[in-house]
Design an enzyme around this catalytic site. Sequence first.
Site, PDB file in Angstrom:
ATOM      1  N   GLY A 190       9.414   1.794   7.098  1.00 46.44           N
ATOM      2  CA  GLY A 190       8.798   0.495   6.885  1.00 46.44           C
ATOM      3  C   GLY A 190       7.921   0.455   5.645  1.00 46.44           C
ATOM      4  CB  THR A 191       7.150  -2.021   3.325  1.00 46.63           C
ATOM      5  OG1 THR A 191       8.502  -1.695   3.103  1.00 46.63           O
ATOM      6  CG2 THR A 191       6.416  -2.111   2.004  1.00 46.63           C
ATOM      7  CB  VAL A 192       1.895  -0.004   4.806  1.00 46.90           C
ATOM      8  CG1 VAL A 192       0.549  -0.395   5.375  1.00 46.90           C
ATOM      9  CG2 VAL A 192       2.605   0.931   5.755  1.00 46.90           C
TER      10      VAL A 192
ATOM     11  N   GLY B 151      10.108   5.774   5.055  1.00 46.45           N
ATOM     12  CA  GLY B 151      11.443   5.666   5.607  1.00 46.45           C
ATOM     13  C   GLY B 151      11.521   4.611   6.697  1.00 46.45           C
TER      14      GLY B 151
ATOM     15  CG  ASP C  65       6.688  12.614   9.527  1.00 50.22           C
ATOM     16  OD1 ASP C  65       6.703  13.758   9.027  1.00 50.22           O
ATOM     17  OD2 ASP C  65       6.989  11.599   8.886  1.00 50.22           O
TER      18      ASP C  65
ATOM     19  CG  LEU D 198      -1.970  -1.033   1.340  1.00 55.07           C
ATOM     20  CD1 LEU D 198      -2.625  -0.970   2.698  1.00 55.07           C
ATOM     21  CD2 LEU D 198      -3.007  -0.829   0.261  1.00 55.07           C
ATOM     22  N   GLY D 199       2.026   1.151   0.642  1.00 59.93           N
ATOM     23  CA  GLY D 199       2.873   2.319   0.699  1.00 59.93           C
ATOM     24  C   GLY D 199       4.230   1.969   1.285  1.00 59.93           C
TER      25      GLY D 199
END
Length: 744
Positions: A429-431, A427, A541, A423-424
Amino acid sequence: MQVLLQLGLSLVLLAPQYTTTAAAPSSQCQRQCGNVDIPYPFGIGVNCSLSKRFTINCTVQDGIHKPFRGDFEVLDISLTHATIRMLNYILGFCYNTSTRSMESVGRYGRRIQIRSGPSSPLRLSDARNKFTVIGCNALAFISDNDTGYQGLGVATCRDPLELVDGSCSGMGCSQTTIPNKIYNYEVGFSTFANTSRIWRFNRCSYAVLMEAAEFKFDVSYINTTKFNDTNAGRAPVVYDWAIRDVVRCDVARRNKTGTYACLSSNSKCVDSTNDQGYMCNCTHGYEGNPYLQDGCTDVNECNYNPCPSDGFCHNIIGEHWCSCRVGKRYVKQSNTCNPDTGFIIGVTMGLFGLMVFIVITIFWGQLIIQKRKLNKVKQEYFRQHGGLLLFDRMKSDKGLAFTVYSLAELIHATDNFDNSRILGKGGHGTVYKGIIKNMPIAVKRCALVDDRQKKEFGQEMLILSQINHKNIVKLLGCCLEVEVPILVYEFVPHGTLFELIHGKNHALQISFNTLLRIAHEAAEGLCFLHSYASPPIIHGDVKTSNILLDDNYMAKVSDFGASILAPSDKEQFVTMVQGTCGYLDPEYMQTCQLTEKSDVYSFGVILLEILTGQLPLKLKGSETQRSLSSIFLSAMKENNLDAVLVSHVKGEESMELLRGLADLAKKCLDMCGDNRPFMKEVADELNRLRKLSMHPWVRIDLEMDAESLLGGESTSGYEIELNGYPMGESENQPINPRSSYYAR
Ligand SMILES: *[C@@H]1O[C@H](CO)[C@@H](O)[C@H](O)[C@H]1NC(C)=O
Ligand SMILES: *[C@@H]1O[C@H](CO)[C@@H](O)[C@H](O)[C@H]1NC(C)=O
Ligand SMILES: *[C@@H]1O[C@H](CO)[C@@H](O)[C@H](O)[C@H]1NC(C)=O
Ligand SMILES: *[C@@H]1O[C@H](CO)[C@@H](O)[C@H](O)[C@H]1NC(C)=O
Ligand SMILES: *[C@@H]1O[C@H](CO)[C@@H](O)[C@H](O)[C@H]1NC(C)=O
Ligand SMILES: *[C@@H]1O[C@H](CO)[C@@H](O)[C@H](O)[C@H]1NC(C)=O
Ligand SMILES: *[C@@H]1O[C@H](CO)[C@@H](O)[C@H](O)[C@H]1NC(C)=O
Ligand SMILES: *[C@@H]1O[C@H](CO)[C@@H](O)[C@H](O)[C@H]1NC(C)=O
Ligand SMILES: *[C@@H]1O[C@H](CO)[C@@H](O)[C@H](O)[C@H]1NC(C)=O
C-alpha cells in the site's frame, strides 16, 4: 544491604538518559534593560545567563537604564539570527591649528583595542560589518594580533567637487570587508598620512568598524565633523554569538559532561558559521526561545495571511492549511481559490434551469438511479469489510477510540490523495499524510485484497484498534466504503530507524545509547504484540524501516496493519512467503510456518544493523559476504567481533556492552526457532544492557537484584485493554481460535 540496593536502583532510574542539560534561569530574572530585551542565554547578572560570558550589565546613564558589555552599549540581541548589536567608538585623527600637529580625538585616543579571547561567545560579523574610513588623506589600519590579520582603509580626494553623496569607493570614503573568526582587534591611524597640507579643506579623518547597512556617505562628512557629531562619537557594530565551548552540534549532543543548550522541544541545533560553536533555533513552524524549556511555541501562520484573500486560513500545530468558500477549490500551486467546475455546472444549470427543465428532470432521474447504484456499491463494500460488525461492537464497547471515516473525509484530509502527500510506498500500500480536525494523521491505502480476506477485515481491525502501547503505532480508524480498505494511523513525524542508521548523516548524529534505547522500545512493542492475544499476533516483517520514530525519537513499531491482509490458512502459505530479504527467518522459509520466533530472528538482524551500521543484505560480494547475519555469525565463531563493529562505537562503548549485545543478537539468529529467546527475554536483556551502558558502576547492584526489582517495572509501562476482545463471539464471522494475525 536492602536499603543500599534500593538506593542504587533509584539512582539508576532517576539518572538522565542523555547529556545533561543547562539549568533553567529563574523566572525572577530581569529580561529588559531600558527598551532592550535581554533574552536567555544572555542575562543581567550571573545566575540569569547561560554563563558568565553571556552576562550584560544594566547601568543608569543620564537617568536611563542602558545595557552594557564592558564599555560598549548593547542595542539589541537577536535569537533567530544569533547576533548582538553594540555601539563601537569612532576614532578621529585631526589637525590642531594651534599646535600645528595631528592629534587623536575621542574616548579611545590613538587606537582602539578590543581583547576578549577565543572563549568569548562573540565574533565580529564578517557579513554585516565593514571597516569604514573617511577623510582626504587618511590611512587607517585594522589588525588582529592573535591571528596576524591586517587590513587597511585608505581614503583620498582629487578634487573636492568629485565627491558624491552615497558613494564610498575610495574618494573621501572607503569601506573594507573583514574576515570571519575575529574576536580581538585593534584600529588606528598611520601618522604618515596627516592632513596638515589640506587642513583648510579637511581637518579630521575618521575610522570605525561598523554595520555596513547603517552607513551612507555624505559629502559634508569631509569638511565638517558631522559624521562624528550625528553619531555622538559611536556607530553600531554587529557580532555573531554562539556557544563556543564545544566545536559543533554533534559534539554538543554527545558530550556527556557538557551542557546541551537547545532545551526546548521543537528546537534544533545549528552549527556556527563564524568560528567554532553552535546555536539553537526553533524548527519550522515554531518561534520563541529555543534555549528555554518549552520556549518554542507554534507560529500562528494565519497572522501572516498565507491564504488567498477570499479563502480561509486554519492554523494547526507546526503548520497551516487553506480552504475556500463553497463552490471554490483551493489550488496549492498558485495559492488561489479557483472556481470549482462542479459548482459552475451547478450555477449554469440554475440559470438555464427553467429553459431546460425537462432535460434536467431526465438527467435528475438518471442521477438518482446512478447515485443509488453507487450507494449500494459503497454499502456492499462496507458490509464486505465487516463494517456492520464493527458498528455493533462500537455500540457495545463504549469509549472505543476507533473511528470509521467516510471516504469524503479522507479525500479532504489528503488533498485527494495528492502525490505531494505521499509519506511512503510499500508492497502492500501507499501511505499519505493527512490532516483531520487539525491533527496530522497517516492514511494508508492498502493493496488489493481478495474476497475471503475482506470478510475478516472488520473483526481483525477491531483487535488492532484496541492495542494501546506506547511503542506501537496507534490505529485510529479506517474507511470501509471503498473496494480496498483504507487505514488511518497516528502520524509519526521523525522517519524510521533505517534512515537513522543508514541515512545521509547517520551514525554521526545519533549516539549508540539512543540506538540502544530505540531497540529496547521496539522490543517492548513486539513483546506486547506477542503477549497481547492468544494465539499471538505476529508481526512477520520486523525490520528497521518498520520502526518509526516520534517527536522524542521514541520507537513505534508499524506496518502490522497489513497483517490482517496476509493469508491465514495453510494452503496459501505454500504459495506466499512474505517478508523482507535479509530479515527472513530461515526456518520459516523451510516450513512456511510463521511463529513469534520468526519476529525474534528478524529483530536479531536489527541488532546487527545497530552494531555494524551495515545493511542486512549487500548486493555486491560473494555469496557468503552478502548476508549480514552470516558475516556476523562467522566473525563471532572466529572470536573476531571487532572486525564487524561500526567504527565509532568501538572506542566509545564498553566492550562488555558490545559483547552482551552481540551475544543477544547471536541467540536471536539461532537457526532453530525453539532455541531463540522469547521477545520478552530479549526486551529484558536490552533493558539490562541499557542500564549497564549508562552506569557501569552500579552494575554489581543491578546484577544481584535486577531480575526481581526490574521485572515489575517493565510491564507497568503500558496499558492493556482486554475487555472487548472479540475472540469468536460473533455468529456470522466465526474466527478460528488457532489462526494468528500476521504482518508482512
Ligand atoms: C547564584 O547561584 C548560586 C548557586 O545557586 C548562589 O550561590 C549565588 O549566590 C547566586 N548568585 C547571585 C548573584 O544570586
Ligand atoms: C559589569 O560591571 C562590572 C563592574 O563594573 C565589571 O566588572 C564587569 O566586567 C561588567 N560586565 C560586563 C559584561 O560588562
Ligand atoms: C532560524 O530559523 C529562521 C527561520 O527558519 C531562519 O531565518 C534563521 O536564519 C535561523 N537562524 C539560524 C541561526 O540558523
Ligand atoms: C566625536 O564626538 C564625541 C561625542 O560628541 C566627542 O567626545 C569626540 O571628541 C568627537 N571626536 C571627534 C574626532 O570629533
Ligand atoms: C589644540 O591643542 C591645544 C593644546 O593642546 C588644545 O588646547 C586645543 O583644544 C586643541 N584644539 C582642538 C581643536 O582640538
Ligand atoms: C605631517 O606632514 C607634514 C608634511 O606634509 C610633516 O611635516 C609633519 O611632521 C607631519 N605631522 C605629523 C604629526 O606627522
Ligand atoms: C602584538 O603582537 C606583537 C608581537 O607578537 C607584540 O610585540 C605587540 O606588543 C602586540 N601588540 C599588542 C597591542 O598586544
Ligand atoms: C564644505 O564644502 C562644500 C563644497 O564641497 C561647501 O559647499 C560647504 O560650504 C563647505 N562647508 C564648510 C563648513 O566649509
Ligand atoms: C564537553 O563540554 C565541556 C563543558 O562544556 C567542555 O569543557 C569539553 O571540552 C567538552 N568536550 C568535548 C569533547 O567537546
